[in-house]
Write a protein that holds these residues in place. Structure first.
Motif, PDB file in Angstrom:
ATOM      1  N   ASP A 172      57.021  -2.140 -21.849  1.00  0.00           N
ATOM      2  CA  ASP A 172      56.877  -3.101 -22.933  1.00  0.00           C
ATOM      3  C   ASP A 172      55.819  -4.174 -22.680  1.00  0.00           C
ATOM      4  OD1 ASP A 172      59.463  -2.081 -22.183  1.00  0.00           O
ATOM      5  OD2 ASP A 172      60.340  -3.183 -23.847  1.00  0.00           O
ATOM      6  N   ALA A 173      55.964  -4.896 -21.568  1.00  0.00           N
ATOM      7  CA  ALA A 173      55.075  -6.028 -21.313  1.00  0.00           C
ATOM      8  C   ALA A 173      53.626  -5.559 -21.137  1.00  0.00           C
ATOM      9  CB  ALA A 173      55.548  -6.796 -20.084  1.00  0.00           C
ATOM     10  N   ALA A 174      53.428  -4.440 -20.479  1.00  0.00           N
ATOM     11  CA  ALA A 174      52.069  -3.915 -20.299  1.00  0.00           C
ATOM     12  C   ALA A 174      51.488  -3.475 -21.643  1.00  0.00           C
ATOM     13  CB  ALA A 174      52.085  -2.751 -19.308  1.00  0.00           C
ATOM     14  N   HIS A 175      52.298  -2.853 -22.477  1.00  0.00           N
ATOM     15  CA  HIS A 175      51.825  -2.464 -23.806  1.00  0.00           C
ATOM     16  C   HIS A 175      51.434  -3.697 -24.627  1.00  0.00           C
ATOM     17  CE1 HIS A 175      53.125   1.637 -23.088  1.00  0.00           C
ATOM     18  NE2 HIS A 175      52.598   1.959 -24.253  1.00  0.00           N
ATOM     19  N   LYS A 176      52.222  -4.743 -24.506  1.00  0.00           N
ATOM     20  CA  LYS A 176      51.901  -5.973 -25.242  1.00  0.00           C
ATOM     21  C   LYS A 176      50.537  -6.500 -24.800  1.00  0.00           C
ATOM     22  CE  LYS A 176      53.652 -10.509 -26.437  1.00  0.00           C
ATOM     23  NZ  LYS A 176      54.529 -11.595 -26.103  1.00  0.00           N
ATOM     24  N   ARG A 177      50.297  -6.502 -23.511  1.00  0.00           N
ATOM     25  CA  ARG A 177      48.996  -6.990 -23.020  1.00  0.00           C
ATOM     26  C   ARG A 177      47.850  -6.081 -23.463  1.00  0.00           C
ATOM     27  NH1 ARG A 177      49.824  -9.410 -16.965  1.00  0.00           N
ATOM     28  NH2 ARG A 177      51.504 -10.838 -17.536  1.00  0.00           N
TER      29      ARG A 177
ATOM     30  N   ASP B 186      46.228  -2.450 -13.269  1.00  0.00           N
ATOM     31  CA  ASP B 186      46.100  -3.831 -13.746  1.00  0.00           C
ATOM     32  C   ASP B 186      47.503  -4.383 -14.034  1.00  0.00           C
ATOM     33  OD1 ASP B 186      44.923  -6.220 -14.559  1.00  0.00           O
ATOM     34  OD2 ASP B 186      43.489  -5.227 -15.872  1.00  0.00           O
ATOM     35  N   TYR B 187      47.538  -5.695 -14.301  1.00  0.00           N
ATOM     36  CA  TYR B 187      48.790  -6.410 -14.611  1.00  0.00           C
ATOM     37  C   TYR B 187      49.774  -6.349 -13.435  1.00  0.00           C
ATOM     38  CZ  TYR B 187      46.853  -5.145 -19.231  1.00  0.00           C
ATOM     39  OH  TYR B 187      46.029  -4.910 -20.304  1.00  0.00           O
TER      40      TYR B 187
ATOM     41  N   LEU C 245      50.574  -1.751 -15.265  1.00  0.00           N
ATOM     42  CA  LEU C 245      49.813  -0.565 -15.649  1.00  0.00           C
ATOM     43  C   LEU C 245      49.406   0.133 -14.354  1.00  0.00           C
ATOM     44  CD1 LEU C 245      48.264   1.111 -17.834  1.00  0.00           C
ATOM     45  CD2 LEU C 245      46.333  -0.429 -17.417  1.00  0.00           C
ATOM     46  N   ALA C 246      49.800   1.379 -14.200  1.00  0.00           N
ATOM     47  CA  ALA C 246      49.519   2.106 -12.957  1.00  0.00           C
ATOM     48  C   ALA C 246      49.113   3.536 -13.266  1.00  0.00           C
ATOM     49  CB  ALA C 246      50.754   2.095 -12.051  1.00  0.00           C
ATOM     50  N   GLU C 247      48.437   4.129 -12.288  1.00  0.00           N
ATOM     51  CA  GLU C 247      48.075   5.541 -12.397  1.00  0.00           C
ATOM     52  C   GLU C 247      48.891   6.322 -11.379  1.00  0.00           C
ATOM     53  OE1 GLU C 247      43.932   7.913 -12.501  1.00  0.00           O
ATOM     54  OE2 GLU C 247      44.464   7.107 -10.537  1.00  0.00           O
TER      55      GLU C 247
END
Length: 187
Positions: free
Chosen positions: A38-43, A146-147, A155-157
């Motif tokens: 959620d929070a990463a999508h918001k950013r 990031d984040y 956000l991760a790979e």
């Protein structure tokens, strides 16, 4: 009754590969996938609204809705089960418009997400809930993109190998949750 085959796919997904998958297909995914909740999508969407660039190339990518637990020594990641996808519904259509080809989570999606999946030829996969430790065994590496302040929700790979998932909504909008319900529903 013929047994369905498991389809092996690699990422990033091509348009043809995404469109070839059908609701109910069992897949094994190999290659990079991204994680964000959620929070990463918001950013991500706030960055876009402010005219900024995303911190990764989203074209052809799959985002897995997961907040993995800390890794044990010698392992790239801890348990990594799917989270409820509906929390990302308000962000997903814009990411699909930009070229995202797949999402992995659990639970049903809003009609506007299904419409965007059809419009942009994408796929929604379900990972198996309650199997977080087993899913983590398919993760070969994990790095934050990031984040970082969001900790496990950053956000991760992930590089995955034979990651198990089921196609729930295909590029034609067929919804395996509804198909399965009808199959066993008494009228």
């Amino acid at each position: 009754m013929a047994e369905k085959k498991t389809i092996k796919i690699t990422t990033p997904l091509t348009d043809a590969a995404a469109r070839s998958l059908k609701a109910g297909d069992s897949v094994r995914i190999t290659g990079p996938i991204f994680t964000a909740r959620d929070a990463a999508h918001k950013r991500l969407t706030e960055t876009l609204a402010q005219g900024g660039k995303l911190p990764f190339d989203i074209k052809g990518q799959i985002i897995y809705y997961v907040g993995p637990s800390p890794a044990k020594p010698g392992q790239p990641i801890g348990s990594a089960g799917p989270t409820t996808s509906g929390r990302m519904d308000k962000y997903s259509p814009e990411l699909l418009r930009l070229g995202m080809k797949g999402m992995i989570g659990k639970g049903s999606r809003a009609q506007e997400v299904i419409d965007a999946i059809k419009r942009y030829g994408a796929v929604y996969f379900a990972a198996i809930g309650g199997a977080a430790a087993l899913i983590a065994q398919r993760v070969k590496s994990y790095r934050v993109v990031d984040y970082e302040d969001l900790a496990s929700e950053a956000l991760a790979e992930m590089i995955v190998e034979d990651f198990p998932a089921i196609v729930v909504i295909d590029s034609e909008g067929n919804d395996y949750y509804k198909i399965g319900f009808k199959k066993y529903c008494r009228e």
